[in-house]
Design an enzyme around this catalytic site. Structure first.
Site, mmCIF file in Angstrom:
data_model
loop_
_atom_site.group_PDB
_atom_site.id
_atom_site.type_symbol
_atom_site.label_atom_id
_atom_site.label_comp_id
_atom_site.label_asym_id
_atom_site.label_seq_id
_atom_site.Cartn_x
_atom_site.Cartn_y
_atom_site.Cartn_z
ATOM 1 N N GLY A 13 0.766 -1.236 0.000
ATOM 2 C CA GLY A 13 0.000 0.000 0.000
ATOM 3 C C GLY A 13 0.800 1.290 0.000
ATOM 4 N N THR A 14 2.033 1.253 -0.492
ATOM 5 C CA THR A 14 2.813 2.496 -0.514
ATOM 6 C C THR A 14 2.189 3.527 -1.444
ATOM 7 O OG1 THR A 14 4.332 1.564 -2.159
ATOM 8 C CG2 THR A 14 4.999 1.421 0.164
ATOM 9 N N ASN A 15 1.719 3.091 -2.602
ATOM 10 C CA ASN A 15 1.044 4.026 -3.512
ATOM 11 C C ASN A 15 -0.263 4.523 -2.902
ATOM 12 O OD1 ASN A 15 2.133 4.946 -6.032
ATOM 13 N ND2 ASN A 15 2.244 2.809 -6.683
ATOM 14 N N LEU A 86 -4.208 -6.598 -7.732
ATOM 15 C CA LEU A 86 -3.846 -7.735 -8.570
ATOM 16 C C LEU A 86 -4.997 -8.637 -8.971
ATOM 17 C CD1 LEU A 86 -0.488 -8.682 -6.825
ATOM 18 C CD2 LEU A 86 -0.885 -7.115 -8.741
ATOM 19 N N HIS A 105 0.594 1.041 -14.074
ATOM 20 C CA HIS A 105 1.367 -0.163 -14.392
ATOM 21 C C HIS A 105 2.841 0.227 -14.482
ATOM 22 C CE1 HIS A 105 1.981 -4.216 -15.852
ATOM 23 N NE2 HIS A 105 2.819 -3.697 -16.730
ATOM 24 N N GLU A 175 6.066 6.789 -9.890
ATOM 25 C CA GLU A 175 4.688 6.542 -9.463
ATOM 26 C C GLU A 175 4.257 7.547 -8.401
ATOM 27 O OE1 GLU A 175 4.491 1.701 -10.142
ATOM 28 O OE2 GLU A 175 4.842 2.472 -8.137
#
Length: 191
Positions: A13-15, A86, A105, A175
């Site tokens: 969950g870093t993004n 995913l 992606h 990202e």
């Protein structure tokens, strides 16, 4: 009125955390919900720590999507963001959010995309193929893995001495910098 974003994530969950923190400072939108398909995904801990409602749904719920769509509607979600998610998004949810669901992606699609191509698998394939550049692709989500209309791509070099970890570090930086800004622009363009 602030738009409400749901983030779908399967891993650490870093993004997701980066997006939550970015929109905390904005009046235009906020992350109102985090959903995962993995019971032990660390994104649940991150979300709780940031006081964002989060829910785990088992595989059976992701197959038809009814329970998930119900929660999205209960939270008045306007826009859905996939961040390391995913599982395949059920058609029921895709159709409820036309042009309001995006994915990121870690390659320059259409190269190195599709089912099973995520995380280090992508970086390993890019290096094995001898690519001189890689990057990120932000695209709309549709019925096929990594095939939705491309919104933007940002490139970075692949250096001869790069390991998959080196490339992953460079991709993550892209990202974290790019994804929240693109989400914000898309929401602003909706009015």
């Amino acid at each position: 009125m602030r738009k409400k974003i749901a983030v779908l994530a399967s891993g650490s969950g870093t993004n997701a955390e980066n997006i939550i923190r970015y929109f905390r400072e904005k009046s235009s939108a906020c992350v109102a919900l985090v959903l995962t398909n993995r019971q032990n995904a660390f994104v649940l801990e991150r979300s709780r720590g940031l006081e964002v409602p989060c829910f785990y749904f088992p595989k059976s719920d992701w197959e038809n999507g009814e329970a998930i769509l119900s929660v999205l509607r209960e939270h008045d979600i306007d826009f859905v963001v996939l961040a390391g998610f995913l599982a395949r998004v059920p058609d029921l949810i895709l159709h409820a959010y036309p042009n309001k669901m995006i994915n990121i992606h870690p390659s320059l699609l259409p190269k190195f995309g599709g089912k099973g191509m995520y995380g280090d698998r992508v970086h390993e394939a890019v290096i094995a193929a001898g690519e001189e550049e890689s990057g990120i692709t932000i695209h709309y989500t549709n019925e096929h893995y990594d095939e939705g209309a491309i919104i933007c791509q940002v490139k970075c070099p692949v250096l001869p001495e790069d390991t998959p970890d080196d490339l992953a570090h460079r991709i993550h930086a892209l990202e974290y910098d790019t994804y929240p800004k693109v989400i914000e622009k898309l929401l602003e363009s909706e009015g």
